[in-house]
Design a protein around this motif. Structure first.
Motif, short mmCIF file in Angstrom:
data_model
loop_
_atom_site.label_atom_id
_atom_site.label_comp_id
_atom_site.label_asym_id
_atom_site.label_seq_id
_atom_site.Cartn_x
_atom_site.Cartn_y
_atom_site.Cartn_z
N ARG A 64 6.66 2.41 8.34
CA ARG A 64 7.07 1.32 7.67
C ARG A 64 7.21 1.50 6.14
O ARG A 64 7.08 2.46 5.61
CB ARG A 64 5.99 0.25 7.94
N ALA A 96 7.00 -0.65 2.73
CA ALA A 96 6.10 -1.91 2.30
C ALA A 96 6.17 -1.99 0.99
O ALA A 96 5.07 -1.98 0.25
CB ALA A 96 4.79 -1.69 3.06
N SER A 103 6.43 -4.13 -2.77
CA SER A 103 5.85 -5.43 -3.18
C SER A 103 7.03 -5.80 -4.17
O SER A 103 7.46 -4.86 -5.12
CB SER A 103 4.48 -5.34 -3.88
N GLU A 138 6.08 -7.15 0.98
CA GLU A 138 4.55 -7.43 0.79
C GLU A 138 4.36 -8.39 -0.61
O GLU A 138 4.01 -8.10 -1.44
CB GLU A 138 3.67 -5.80 0.54
N ALA A 156 -1.83 -3.52 -4.14
CA ALA A 156 -2.51 -2.20 -3.93
C ALA A 156 -2.96 -1.43 -4.99
O ALA A 156 -2.38 -1.43 -6.13
CB ALA A 156 -1.27 -1.56 -2.93
N HIS A 214 -3.28 1.06 -7.61
CA HIS A 214 -2.72 2.48 -7.87
C HIS A 214 -3.50 2.94 -8.94
O HIS A 214 -3.76 2.11 -10.19
CB HIS A 214 -1.32 2.44 -8.20
N TYR A 273 -5.08 -7.08 -0.41
CA TYR A 273 -4.04 -6.04 0.10
C TYR A 273 -4.81 -5.46 1.21
O TYR A 273 -4.27 -5.01 2.13
CB TYR A 273 -3.87 -5.26 -1.04
N VAL A 325 -2.92 -5.38 5.02
CA VAL A 325 -2.31 -4.39 5.15
C VAL A 325 -2.48 -3.55 6.46
O VAL A 325 -2.04 -3.14 7.28
CB VAL A 325 -2.19 -3.17 4.10
N ARG A 384 2.60 6.68 2.40
CA ARG A 384 2.63 6.03 1.07
C ARG A 384 2.19 6.94 0.09
O ARG A 384 2.02 8.35 0.43
CB ARG A 384 1.52 5.01 1.18
N LEU A 414 -2.97 5.95 -2.98
CA LEU A 414 -3.60 4.98 -2.18
C LEU A 414 -4.68 5.75 -1.25
O LEU A 414 -5.10 4.97 -0.34
CB LEU A 414 -2.54 4.48 -1.73
N1 GLU Z 1 2.79 -2.75 -0.97
C1 GLU Z 1 2.00 -1.80 -1.50
C2 GLU Z 1 2.56 -1.22 -2.69
O1 GLU Z 1 3.37 -1.57 -3.31
C3 GLU Z 1 2.04 -0.84 -0.32
C4 GLU Z 1 1.05 -0.09 -0.15
C5 GLU Z 1 0.84 0.66 1.23
O2 GLU Z 1 1.85 1.38 1.63
O3 GLU Z 1 0.21 0.27 1.92
O4 GLU Z 1 2.14 -0.36 -3.13
#
Ligand code: GLU
Length: 278
Positions: free
Chosen positions: A8, A10, A12, A44, A121, A123, A192, A196, A210, A214
């Motif tokens: 995926r 994902a 935001s 997201e 998420a 960071h 989140y 997720v 990712r 994370l």
């Molecule tokens: N939407 C999250 C971000 O922008 C995704 C994080 C993930 O991959 O779970 O960081």
């Protein structure tokens, strides 16, 4: 042997995508392609205060410009939709109910200014501080998710281990590397960490690609997945792209946004080359 791979993307829609996203998403694309798998685009847009419609269009456009293709998503459809988190509330509510019934989460009335971050998420420095556990033992009655913060009770001292596809074995200690984290915010926005896990499971994602910032969230999400009784996917955490000062790129680095690079005449191959080091 046929492999069943579902990956995926994902992003935001809280800003323009930059080189760091390009690296992660290009990696996700290549890993799905190499395995003859399916790539899912999930918007997201969980946080109604930070998500902006203009960035949704920009995400599609910038990733397509880069050469990334996906087989399911808000713009192409698929069997596992809706593909925007803002339209998936019923899934999150069901999960919330399950976690309440199983005694995995508890309502917390502490007011903390960092709670605003929980739909995002986390960071690096944005990560939520370790919760001191003030509301853990309180018998608060709450029948709805709204109005209080809901926290996941982490098994203090337990080692959460997982194998990362790039970095090998990872090990985190609950209660030490992270505390009782928020899964639903008092302003009625699912966090989140919950959304997720629910979405990756519902969309049958087999590998999550990712950024390595994370990693600690992955450990938390393994706990949520376990509590919900859903399959835990594989993980592949990408190296972060940093600026000249060694800082992780953030959406504030607009000069390195894919849009800006494109406008100064960079082509997708060049951008991909820089981000993947090929
Ligand atoms: N939407 C999250 C971000 O922008 C995704 C994080 C993930 O991959 O779970 O960081």
């Amino acid at each position: 042997m046929t492999t069943f791979y579902r990956g995926r993307l994902a992003p935001s829609p809280t800003g323009l995508l930059h080189m760091g996203h390009a690296r992660t998403f290009w990696t996700a694309f290549e890993r799905a392609r190499e395995r003859g798998g399916t790539l899912v685009f999930r918007n997201e847009d969980l946080d109604p205060y930070r998500s902006k419609a203009e960035f949704v269009g920009a995400m599609f456009e910038d990733l397509r410009w880069l050469g990334i293709e996906w087989q399911e998503g808000p713009d192409v459809g698929g069997d596992f939709g809706p593909y925007a988190q803002s339209e998936r509330r019923e899934y999150y509510l069901r999960a919330w109910r399950k976690l309440v019934d199983g005694g995995f989460i508890y309502p917390c009335t502490c007011s903390r200014k960092d709670l605003a971050m929980a739909a995002q998420a986390p960071h690096d420095a944005d990560d939520e501080p370790i919760y001191p556990g003030t509301c853990r033992g309180k018998k608060l009655e709450a029948r709805e998710p709204a109005g209080v913060n809901w926290r996941f009770r982490v098994p203090d001292g337990e080692v959460i281990e997982f194998a990362d596809g790039r970095m090998g074995r990872q090990r985190y200690v609950a209660g030490k590397d992270f505390g009782d984290f928020v899964v639903w915010r008092r302003d009625d926005v699912p966090a989140y960490q919950l959304a997720v896990v629910v979405d990756d499971a519902a969309m049958k994602i087999t590998e999550v690609v990712r950024g390595e910032d994370l990693l600690r969230s992955t450990a938390r999400q393994i706990l949520v997945a376990r509590a919900l009784g859903v399959t835990i996917p594989g993980y592949y955490h990408c190296l972060l792209v940093t600026d000249e000062a060694g800082m992780r790129l953030a959406k504030r680095h607009d000069a390195l946004s894919l849009r800006a690079l494109r406008s100064v005449g960079r082509n997708p191959r060049e951008v991909r080359g820089v981000t993947t080091g090929l």
